[in-house]
Scaffold this motif. Structure first.
Motif, mmCIF file in Angstrom:
data_model
loop_
_atom_site.group_PDB
_atom_site.id
_atom_site.type_symbol
_atom_site.label_atom_id
_atom_site.label_comp_id
_atom_site.label_asym_id
_atom_site.label_seq_id
_atom_site.Cartn_x
_atom_site.Cartn_y
_atom_site.Cartn_z
ATOM 1 N N VAL A 135 0.834 -1.206 0.000
ATOM 2 C CA VAL A 135 0.000 0.000 0.000
ATOM 3 C C VAL A 135 0.871 1.258 0.000
ATOM 4 C CG1 VAL A 135 -1.678 1.327 1.339
ATOM 5 C CG2 VAL A 135 -1.969 -1.141 1.068
ATOM 6 N N GLU A 136 1.897 1.269 0.836
ATOM 7 C CA GLU A 136 2.764 2.454 0.900
ATOM 8 C C GLU A 136 3.524 2.661 -0.412
ATOM 9 O OE1 GLU A 136 5.239 2.386 4.357
ATOM 10 O OE2 GLU A 136 3.546 2.444 5.766
ATOM 11 N N GLN A 152 4.350 10.748 -6.152
ATOM 12 C CA GLN A 152 5.549 11.190 -6.865
ATOM 13 C C GLN A 152 5.247 11.571 -8.308
ATOM 14 O OE1 GLN A 152 8.209 7.889 -6.189
ATOM 15 N NE2 GLN A 152 9.053 8.789 -4.314
ATOM 16 N N ARG A 153 4.277 10.899 -8.917
ATOM 17 C CA ARG A 153 3.882 11.247 -10.285
ATOM 18 C C ARG A 153 3.309 12.656 -10.365
ATOM 19 N NH1 ARG A 153 0.809 5.648 -12.131
ATOM 20 N NH2 ARG A 153 2.685 4.327 -12.152
ATOM 21 N N ARG A 154 2.803 13.139 -9.248
ATOM 22 C CA ARG A 154 2.238 14.490 -9.215
ATOM 23 C C ARG A 154 3.206 15.495 -8.589
ATOM 24 N NH1 ARG A 154 -3.265 14.659 -10.315
ATOM 25 N NH2 ARG A 154 -4.228 12.615 -10.598
ATOM 26 N N GLY A 155 4.467 15.127 -8.490
ATOM 27 C CA GLY A 155 5.482 16.058 -8.023
ATOM 28 C C GLY A 155 5.595 16.198 -6.522
ATOM 29 N N VAL A 156 4.959 15.297 -5.772
ATOM 30 C CA VAL A 156 5.031 15.351 -4.313
ATOM 31 C C VAL A 156 6.189 14.473 -3.843
ATOM 32 C CG1 VAL A 156 3.820 14.867 -2.148
ATOM 33 C CG2 VAL A 156 2.545 15.717 -4.135
ATOM 34 N N ALA A 157 7.012 14.995 -2.942
ATOM 35 C CA ALA A 157 8.096 14.212 -2.349
ATOM 36 C C ALA A 157 7.486 13.310 -1.282
ATOM 37 C CB ALA A 157 9.150 15.137 -1.744
ATOM 38 N N ALA A 158 7.292 12.052 -1.613
ATOM 39 C CA ALA A 158 6.618 11.109 -0.707
ATOM 40 C C ALA A 158 7.600 10.067 -0.207
ATOM 41 C CB ALA A 158 5.457 10.436 -1.424
ATOM 42 N N THR A 159 7.472 9.724 1.071
ATOM 43 C CA THR A 159 8.319 8.722 1.703
ATOM 44 C C THR A 159 7.439 7.707 2.411
ATOM 45 O OG1 THR A 159 10.047 10.364 2.069
ATOM 46 C CG2 THR A 159 10.213 8.330 3.327
ATOM 47 N N LYS A 160 7.839 6.446 2.363
ATOM 48 C CA LYS A 160 7.096 5.386 3.051
ATOM 49 C C LYS A 160 7.528 5.307 4.510
ATOM 50 C CE LYS A 160 8.858 2.664 0.110
ATOM 51 N NZ LYS A 160 9.323 1.437 -0.585
ATOM 52 N N ALA A 174 4.145 6.030 -5.155
ATOM 53 C CA ALA A 174 4.324 6.167 -6.601
ATOM 54 C C ALA A 174 3.342 7.162 -7.201
ATOM 55 C CB ALA A 174 4.169 4.798 -7.266
ATOM 56 N N GLN A 175 2.069 7.110 -6.760
ATOM 57 C CA GLN A 175 1.067 8.029 -7.287
ATOM 58 C C GLN A 175 1.364 9.474 -6.879
ATOM 59 O OE1 GLN A 175 -1.540 7.658 -9.349
ATOM 60 N NE2 GLN A 175 -1.144 5.487 -9.677
ATOM 61 N N LYS A 177 -5.389 0.352 -7.333
ATOM 62 C CA LYS A 177 -6.600 1.132 -7.601
ATOM 63 C C LYS A 177 -6.874 2.118 -6.477
ATOM 64 C CE LYS A 177 -10.206 2.216 -10.017
ATOM 65 N NZ LYS A 177 -10.048 2.913 -11.302
ATOM 66 N N LEU A 178 -6.680 1.684 -5.226
ATOM 67 C CA LEU A 178 -6.879 2.577 -4.083
ATOM 68 C C LEU A 178 -5.956 3.784 -4.175
ATOM 69 C CD1 LEU A 178 -8.131 3.137 -1.247
ATOM 70 C CD2 LEU A 178 -6.182 1.878 -0.300
ATOM 71 N N ALA A 179 -4.694 3.544 -4.485
ATOM 72 C CA ALA A 179 -3.724 4.635 -4.597
ATOM 73 C C ALA A 179 -4.108 5.596 -5.715
ATOM 74 C CB ALA A 179 -2.327 4.066 -4.843
ATOM 75 N N GLU A 180 -4.518 5.048 -6.844
ATOM 76 C CA GLU A 180 -4.868 5.888 -8.001
ATOM 77 C C GLU A 180 -6.048 6.808 -7.704
ATOM 78 O OE1 GLU A 180 -6.699 5.300 -12.507
ATOM 79 O OE2 GLU A 180 -5.876 3.566 -11.428
ATOM 80 N N ILE A 181 -7.134 6.240 -7.173
ATOM 81 C CA ILE A 181 -8.330 7.063 -6.968
ATOM 82 C C ILE A 181 -8.170 8.007 -5.782
ATOM 83 C CG2 ILE A 181 -9.831 5.362 -8.058
ATOM 84 C CD1 ILE A 181 -10.744 4.424 -5.332
ATOM 85 N N THR A 182 -7.418 7.594 -4.763
ATOM 86 C CA THR A 182 -7.250 8.436 -3.577
ATOM 87 C C THR A 182 -6.390 9.652 -3.879
ATOM 88 O OG1 THR A 182 -7.495 6.527 -2.105
ATOM 89 C CG2 THR A 182 -6.476 8.505 -1.186
ATOM 90 N N VAL A 183 -5.243 9.428 -4.494
ATOM 91 C CA VAL A 183 -4.354 10.552 -4.827
ATOM 92 C C VAL A 183 -5.011 11.453 -5.865
ATOM 93 C CG1 VAL A 183 -2.105 11.173 -5.798
ATOM 94 C CG2 VAL A 183 -2.284 9.270 -4.179
ATOM 95 N N GLY A 184 -5.753 10.873 -6.775
ATOM 96 C CA GLY A 184 -6.477 11.682 -7.749
ATOM 97 C C GLY A 184 -7.491 12.607 -7.086
ATOM 98 N N ARG A 185 -8.199 12.084 -6.077
ATOM 99 C CA ARG A 185 -9.176 12.911 -5.363
ATOM 100 C C ARG A 185 -8.482 13.986 -4.530
ATOM 101 N NH1 ARG A 185 -14.522 12.398 -3.705
ATOM 102 N NH2 ARG A 185 -14.716 11.191 -5.642
ATOM 103 N N MET A 186 -7.322 13.676 -3.964
ATOM 104 C CA MET A 186 -6.589 14.687 -3.211
ATOM 105 C C MET A 186 -6.191 15.864 -4.115
ATOM 106 S SD MET A 186 -4.091 12.247 -0.916
ATOM 107 C CE MET A 186 -3.094 13.632 -0.308
ATOM 108 N N ALA A 187 -5.774 15.546 -5.331
ATOM 109 C CA ALA A 187 -5.432 16.598 -6.293
ATOM 110 C C ALA A 187 -6.671 17.388 -6.675
ATOM 111 C CB ALA A 187 -4.771 15.987 -7.518
#
Length: 220
Positions: free
Chosen positions: A65-66, A74-82, A71-72, A204-214
């Motif tokens: 999950v992390e 980082q694709r949007r330019g966010v510096a993400a760490t697990k 990955a999602q 799928k969870l990562a894709e839809i969640t990060v998309g909604r955050m954006a």
């Protein structure tokens, strides 16, 4: 050319055969967001450095999950760490890392957001899968009067009996906290219906969640 009602009736069985597999696939396996909330105080702030924490003692699920959410983001330019990279699992820490140590570490490294994912409920649904007939035509006549003809006529008509099956429904909650205040700024609840695998459900969870955050203006 107009299509008559009679023509539509003749084509209906064929159309159902084409549509039903798609409908059944959508029912059997899906992940979707069921609701979101955003703090009124988070109207203009965007988060650029986020740590992602899956709240589970299942190491494989936590890492999967992390990884996908990182990955999602980082694709949007966010510096993400697990979180698993900051605090790897150990046999001595059954309850996870000390929350105070976690907060201190995030402040020292300049994070501005903390994103958590947790399984809040799990349900089992039982559904009935109806049986089906299949038929292979026999091009011979006079089949009824003799055993050989009767047997070879009816044997290709097969029936697959119906059965009951259980589907798992998982309810998850994803929260975003402001690091400086530790206040909740955004929350989403999602539902994963009978996922075929952890890998597919997590992606799928990562894709839809990060998309909604954006979409809600929390990240770029």
């Amino acid at each position: 050319m107009k299509t008559s009602n009679k023509d539509l009736l003749h084509k209906l069985p064929y159309l159902l055969i084409c549509i039903m597999p798609l409908f059944l696939w959508a029912c059997v396996s899906s992940t979707r967001i069921t609701g979101t909330w955003k703090s009124p105080e988070a109207t203009n702030q965007q988060y650029n450095k986020i740590v992602v924490a899956a709240l589970t003692d299942n190491i494989r699920a936590r890492e999967t999950v992390e990884n996908d959410i990182q990955a999602q983001l980082q694709r949007r330019g966010v510096a993400a760490t697990k979180s698993i990279d900051i605090f790897p699992p150990t046999a001595s820490s059954k309850s996870g890392p000390d929350v105070n140590l976690l907060i201190d570490r995030l402040k020292d490294d300049g994070y501005d957001g903390i994103m958590t994912v947790a399984l809040i409920d799990e349900q089992t649904e039982t559904r009935y899968v109806p049986g089906t007939y299949s038929y292979a035509p026999v091009t011979r006549f006079g089949w009824y009067g003799r055993f050989r003809g009767y047997y070879t006529y009816w044997y290709p008509t097969l029936y697959d009996p119906g059965y009951y099956t259980e589907d798992k429904v998982y309810f998850l909650e994803t929260n975003l906290y402001d690091e400086s205040t530790e206040n909740l700024v955004w929350s989403a609840q999602s539902q994963s219906y009978s996922p075929s695998s952890l890998r597919n459900a997590s992606e799928k969870l990562a894709e839809i969640t990060v998309g909604r955050m954006a979409q809600d203006g929390l990240i770029r």
